[in-house]
Structures are given as structure tokens and as C-alpha cells.
Design a protein around this motif. Structure first.
Motif, PDB file in Angstrom:
ATOM      1  N   GLY A 146     -13.928 107.153  28.835  1.00 33.17           N
ATOM      2  CA  GLY A 146     -15.016 106.582  27.960  1.00 33.17           C
ATOM      3  C   GLY A 146     -15.493 105.029  28.257  1.00 33.17           C
ATOM      4  O   GLY A 146     -16.749 104.955  28.020  1.00 33.17           O
ATOM      5  N   LEU A 147     -14.673 104.328  28.473  1.00 35.28           N
ATOM      6  CA  LEU A 147     -14.875 102.852  28.581  1.00 35.28           C
ATOM      7  C   LEU A 147     -15.609 102.820  29.844  1.00 35.28           C
ATOM      8  O   LEU A 147     -16.652 101.845  29.964  1.00 35.28           O
ATOM      9  CB  LEU A 147     -13.446 102.013  28.612  1.00 35.28           C
ATOM     10  CG  LEU A 147     -12.883 101.823  27.260  1.00 35.28           C
ATOM     11  CD1 LEU A 147     -11.455 101.169  27.524  1.00 35.28           C
ATOM     12  CD2 LEU A 147     -13.607 101.083  26.238  1.00 35.28           C
ATOM     13  N   LEU A 148     -15.023 103.468  31.045  1.00 37.21           N
ATOM     14  CA  LEU A 148     -15.905 103.544  32.079  1.00 37.21           C
ATOM     15  C   LEU A 148     -17.251 104.022  31.985  1.00 37.21           C
ATOM     16  O   LEU A 148     -18.373 103.235  32.572  1.00 37.21           O
ATOM     17  CB  LEU A 148     -15.269 104.152  33.144  1.00 37.21           C
ATOM     18  CG  LEU A 148     -15.870 104.453  34.519  1.00 37.21           C
ATOM     19  CD1 LEU A 148     -15.965 102.898  35.141  1.00 37.21           C
ATOM     20  CD2 LEU A 148     -15.107 105.157  35.571  1.00 37.21           C
ATOM     21  N   LEU A 149     -17.810 104.918  31.101  1.00 39.77           N
ATOM     22  CA  LEU A 149     -19.050 105.463  30.771  1.00 39.77           C
ATOM     23  C   LEU A 149     -19.820 104.055  30.180  1.00 39.77           C
ATOM     24  O   LEU A 149     -21.221 104.031  30.453  1.00 39.77           O
ATOM     25  CB  LEU A 149     -18.959 106.596  30.380  1.00 39.77           C
ATOM     26  CG  LEU A 149     -18.347 107.718  30.752  1.00 39.77           C
ATOM     27  CD1 LEU A 149     -18.922 109.170  29.936  1.00 39.77           C
ATOM     28  CD2 LEU A 149     -19.006 107.976  32.119  1.00 39.77           C
ATOM     29  N   GLU A 150     -19.374 103.394  29.252  1.00 40.69           N
ATOM     30  CA  GLU A 150     -19.666 102.524  28.652  1.00 40.69           C
ATOM     31  C   GLU A 150     -20.319 101.251  29.756  1.00 40.69           C
ATOM     32  O   GLU A 150     -21.080 100.526  29.511  1.00 40.69           O
ATOM     33  CB  GLU A 150     -18.963 101.800  27.501  1.00 40.69           C
ATOM     34  CG  GLU A 150     -18.531 102.676  26.500  1.00 40.69           C
ATOM     35  CD  GLU A 150     -17.910 101.973  25.269  1.00 40.69           C
ATOM     36  OE1 GLU A 150     -17.886 100.925  25.272  1.00 40.69           O
ATOM     37  OE2 GLU A 150     -17.217 102.757  24.583  1.00 40.69           O
ATOM     38  N   GLU A 151     -19.285 100.890  30.532  1.00 43.07           N
ATOM     39  CA  GLU A 151     -19.307 100.248  31.637  1.00 43.07           C
ATOM     40  C   GLU A 151     -20.539 100.478  32.827  1.00 43.07           C
ATOM     41  O   GLU A 151     -21.376  99.386  32.994  1.00 43.07           O
ATOM     42  CB  GLU A 151     -18.197  99.797  32.441  1.00 43.07           C
ATOM     43  CG  GLU A 151     -18.245  98.745  33.421  1.00 43.07           C
ATOM     44  CD  GLU A 151     -18.124  97.415  33.028  1.00 43.07           C
ATOM     45  OE1 GLU A 151     -18.993  96.339  33.798  1.00 43.07           O
ATOM     46  OE2 GLU A 151     -18.226  97.138  31.777  1.00 43.07           O
ATOM     47  N   ILE A 152     -20.847 101.733  32.974  1.00 48.01           N
ATOM     48  CA  ILE A 152     -21.799 101.766  33.849  1.00 48.01           C
ATOM     49  C   ILE A 152     -23.081 101.742  32.948  1.00 48.01           C
ATOM     50  O   ILE A 152     -24.053 101.541  33.727  1.00 48.01           O
ATOM     51  CB  ILE A 152     -21.527 103.547  33.896  1.00 48.01           C
ATOM     52  CG1 ILE A 152     -20.118 103.715  35.029  1.00 48.01           C
ATOM     53  CG2 ILE A 152     -22.582 104.042  34.873  1.00 48.01           C
ATOM     54  CD1 ILE A 152     -19.766 105.219  35.153  1.00 48.01           C
ATOM     55  N   ALA A 153     -23.102 102.383  31.730  1.00 47.96           N
ATOM     56  CA  ALA A 153     -24.364 102.432  31.014  1.00 47.96           C
ATOM     57  C   ALA A 153     -24.778 100.836  30.732  1.00 47.96           C
ATOM     58  O   ALA A 153     -25.854 100.350  30.854  1.00 47.96           O
ATOM     59  CB  ALA A 153     -24.189 102.844  29.625  1.00 47.96           C
ATOM     60  N   ALA A 154     -23.804  99.820  30.248  1.00 48.81           N
ATOM     61  CA  ALA A 154     -24.151  98.601  29.920  1.00 48.81           C
ATOM     62  C   ALA A 154     -22.877  97.546  30.384  1.00 48.81           C
ATOM     63  O   ALA A 154     -22.044  97.291  29.725  1.00 48.81           O
ATOM     64  CB  ALA A 154     -23.999  98.409  28.318  1.00 48.81           C
ATOM     65  N   PRO A 155     -23.127  97.069  31.874  1.00 48.44           N
ATOM     66  CA  PRO A 155     -21.962  96.297  32.456  1.00 48.44           C
ATOM     67  C   PRO A 155     -21.760  94.917  31.421  1.00 48.44           C
ATOM     68  O   PRO A 155     -22.850  94.493  30.889  1.00 48.44           O
ATOM     69  CB  PRO A 155     -22.643  96.108  33.654  1.00 48.44           C
ATOM     70  CG  PRO A 155     -23.532  97.239  33.852  1.00 48.44           C
ATOM     71  CD  PRO A 155     -24.157  97.544  32.998  1.00 48.44           C
ATOM     72  N   SER A 156     -20.596  94.680  31.422  1.00 49.35           N
ATOM     73  CA  SER A 156     -20.149  93.475  30.739  1.00 49.35           C
ATOM     74  C   SER A 156     -18.976  92.343  31.363  1.00 49.35           C
ATOM     75  O   SER A 156     -18.128  93.217  31.954  1.00 49.35           O
ATOM     76  CB  SER A 156     -19.905  93.945  29.276  1.00 49.35           C
ATOM     77  OG  SER A 156     -19.229  92.951  28.416  1.00 49.35           O
ATOM     78  N   ASP A 157     -19.112  91.234  31.360  1.00 53.30           N
ATOM     79  CA  ASP A 157     -17.974  90.738  31.716  1.00 53.30           C
ATOM     80  C   ASP A 157     -17.198  90.135  30.508  1.00 53.30           C
ATOM     81  O   ASP A 157     -16.260  89.522  30.976  1.00 53.30           O
ATOM     82  CB  ASP A 157     -18.743  89.335  32.526  1.00 53.30           C
ATOM     83  CG  ASP A 157     -19.102  89.769  34.011  1.00 53.30           C
ATOM     84  OD1 ASP A 157     -18.885  90.538  34.395  1.00 53.30           O
ATOM     85  OD2 ASP A 157     -20.192  88.778  34.387  1.00 53.30           O
ATOM     86  N   THR A 158     -17.234  90.481  29.516  1.00 50.26           N
ATOM     87  CA  THR A 158     -16.634  90.212  28.340  1.00 50.26           C
ATOM     88  C   THR A 158     -15.433  91.003  28.254  1.00 50.26           C
ATOM     89  O   THR A 158     -15.463  92.376  28.310  1.00 50.26           O
ATOM     90  CB  THR A 158     -17.322  90.430  27.181  1.00 50.26           C
ATOM     91  OG1 THR A 158     -18.731  89.519  27.034  1.00 50.26           O
ATOM     92  CG2 THR A 158     -16.481  89.890  25.729  1.00 50.26           C
TER      93      THR A 158
END
Length: 341
Positions: free
Chosen positions: A308-320
Motif C-alpha cells: 500500500g505504501l509503495l502504491l502511494e509512493e508511485i502515485a505521489a513520490p515523497s522524500d519525507t
């Protein structure tokens, strides 16, 4: 909240979450028809879907041109029981989200990851311990723009997303349980040094001893590497001490099973003569005899959350930095009891 302008890119599931004021996971549960969502929340999500003209075929899979639907699970852990649980959790979540899962054993090194990326066009990667802390692999993934999520890394301040449990607190609770039964000489089998969790679990063991006023004895700590054979060898080392322990706490279930095997060979009765405890609560813990007292680590849930977190990262990359901390549980079974008088 501002609405999407005409001609803009199609709405994503992240946009829906922001519009509705809920998490990415909540939107996913609503769109998948899951029941454990409050009706008021469901209504907010569906209003956001309508407002943004969200279409299911415009989700993360189309955020990039010809976006891959393949996620790769990278592992280099000798415990097949642990990896099996992680694999199953990731696979189930990938199937729910419409992705395929492939696995790559990096025990001999991670040199094939980029070749795998080129061949399969994987959408992203999930790193399991100890790869979660492999600086070369992490640098390689970043340099080539491969999104990734780590399971149980050591540095929560590292940019990116990860999921873990509090290993130190969990080990402390297990040691406190054994102390509460009356044990004072408690052997500990540490896991592989390359795994950050091994150190945390040793620290938790030491914490419990210190809080109970029991001096730490380094002779009661044996080295293992999370395998059955290493647990067997470590048990022999501890049981050969002039004053052997009344309990042994192993850093995972595989090594705890090795302790039980060592006791069987020596005709030491468990738990009458020796209590044995493990960590992970893999299926092995409930099937061996006697059944194993252990710490339930939600390995499947961690893997599912990582997807789930990976799909969030794919959709909205973040360095936070973002960490999801999941709960653990002490599971008491037949392998522990008060020490024999």
C-alpha cells in the motif's frame, strides 16, 4: 479544497483521498467494497469520486506512460518461514490492487536487480531485512528511479516510506514474561548481525534484565543467524554451561525450534526442565511440539502495508520520511512454565 481544472491530468486515488480528507488506504477500501468503513466516510469518498470525475482506469497504473503492474519483493533472509509469510501478505495485497508480484533472492548480492527492472519493467520494489539497510541497493534503486518501500529498516529518518514493529519493546515484553514466571538465568540467542532487528531484540532482553535487577551475563548470549541449524548449535552452547539456563529466548521461531530439537536429543523436558520462547509466530510455532510461546510479528500485515505504501509512493513520490508502526502480541503456548524447583 480546490477542484481540478478542465484539461488537467486525470484524477488519481491520491487526489480522491485529499478531496475526501481521508487516507489512501481508506479510499482503496471503499472502492474495493470492504465493509469495515463507516457510512459517513464512505459517503465522503464517493462524493470526492464524483467531484473529481475519478475513473478506476485512471488510478496509479496510468500515472506513468505504460506503467508496469509488477512489484518485486527483494529478500535475503535465511528463514523460509518468515519470507513465506511476507510473500503471502504482499501477494494477497497485490492481487487486491490489481498488481502482479515477483520475488528476487538477493542472498548472493543484488546485482541482478537492474537487469530484472529492465526485463520486467517493474513498477517498484519492496525491500525486506537485511536489504532494507543495504546502502548500495538503496542507492542503485534511487539512481534508476525505482520506487521502493522498506520493511523494518534501522534508520526511520531515511527519506521514504517504511513499515515496522517495535522489536525492542517486543523482546523486552517476552523477557519480562519469562522473568515473571520466576526465571533468572535466561539464555538469549541473537539473530544475524546484519539484521538491525537482531540488535534491537538483544537490547530489549537486556532492558528486561536491568529493570528486574538481574545482572547481564554475556555467557548467556549465543550467536545465531535466524536458521534452525544455528539455533541448534547455540542451544548446545548454552546447555553445556556449568550452570545452564532455565529458559532460552531465541530471536526467531526457526532458532527456537533448533533449541527444542537440542533438548529432545539431550532428553531435556520442555517446559518442565527448560522453557523455550521464540519470535515471529510463523506457522511453525503452532505446529511443533510443544507449541511455542512467541512474539506475534504481523509479517503478512507488514508486507501488505508495504505494498500500500509503495502504491502511494508511485502515485505521489515523497522524500519525507514516513513510518507505519504495527502492533505485536505476546502469544503464550506450551513451551514455557515456571522453573523447576
Amino acid at each position: 479544497m480546490p477542484r481540478r481544472q478542465a484539461g488537467a491530468r486525470p484524477a488519481t486515488i491520491i487526489d480522491v483521498a485529499r478531496e475526501a480528507g481521508v487516507s489512501f488506504k481508506t479510499v482503496s477500501r471503499v472502492l474495493n467494497g470492504e465493509r469495515n468503513v463507516r457510512e459517513q466516510t464512505r459517503d465522503r469518498v464517493m462524493r470526492a469520486v464524483s467531484t473529481l470525475n475519478y475513473r478506476a482506469n485512471h488510478n496509479a497504473r496510468n500515472l506513468r506512460t505504460q506503467q508496469s503492474r509488477i512489484i518485486c519483493l527483494l529478500h535475503a533472509n535465511p528463514s523460509r518461514n518468515y519470507i513465506g509469510e511476507v510473500h503471502l501478505g504482499a501477494l494477497q495485497r497485490c492481487q487486491t490492487e490489481g498488481y502482479s508480484l515477483i520475488t528476487e533472492d538477493c542472498s548472493a548480492g543484488s546485482g541482478g536487480v537492474l537487469a530484472l527492472r529492465s526485463k520486467s519493467r517493474m513498477a517498484g520494489a519492496i525491500l525486506t531485512p537485511p536489504l532494507s539497510d543495504d546502502p548500495d541497493l538503496i542507492r542503485e534503486l534511487r539512481e534508476h528511479g525505482v520506487p521502493f518501500v522498506r520493511i523494518a529498516p534501522s534508520a526511520s529518518a531515511e527519506p521514504g516510506r517504511d513499515v515496522a514493529i517495535d522489536d525492542r519493546a517486543a523482546a523486552r515484553e517476552m523477557a519480562q514474561y519469562l522473568i515473571g514466571l520466576g526465571h533468572r538465568r535466561i539464555g538469549f540467542i541473537r539473530g544475524a548481525a546484519a539484521h538491525h532487528q537482531a540488535g534491537l531484540r538483544l537490547d530489549g532482553y537486556k532492558d528486561a534484565l536491568d529493570q528486574a535487577g538481574i545482572p547481564f551475563d554475556p555467557d548467556l548470549v549465543a550467536e545465531g543467524n535466524f536458521t534452525f541449524d544455528s539455533g541448534l548449535a547455540a542451544a548446545d552452547q548454552l546447555l553445556d554451561l556449568p550452570q545452564r539456563p532455565t529458559a532460552i529466548f531465541a530471536s526467531n521461531d526457526d532458532m527456537a525450534a533448533g533449541v527444542i530439537a537440542a533438548c529432545y536429543r539431550r532428553r531435556i523436558q520442555i517446559p518442565q526442565e527448560l522453557s523455550v520462547a521464540g519470535f515471529d509466530d510463523t506457522p511453525l510455532a503452532a505446529t511443533i511440539s510443544p507449541s511455542l510461546t512467541t512474539i506475534y510479528q504481523p509479517s503478512r500485515e507488514q508486507a501488505s502495508e508495504a505494498v500500500g505504501l509503495l502504491l502511494e509512493e508511485i502515485a505521489a513520490p515523497s522524500d519525507t520520511p514516513h513510518r507505519e508502526l504495527l502492533d505485536y502480541q505476546l502469544v503464550v503456548r506450551d513451551s514455557t512454565a515456571p522453573p523447576h524447583a
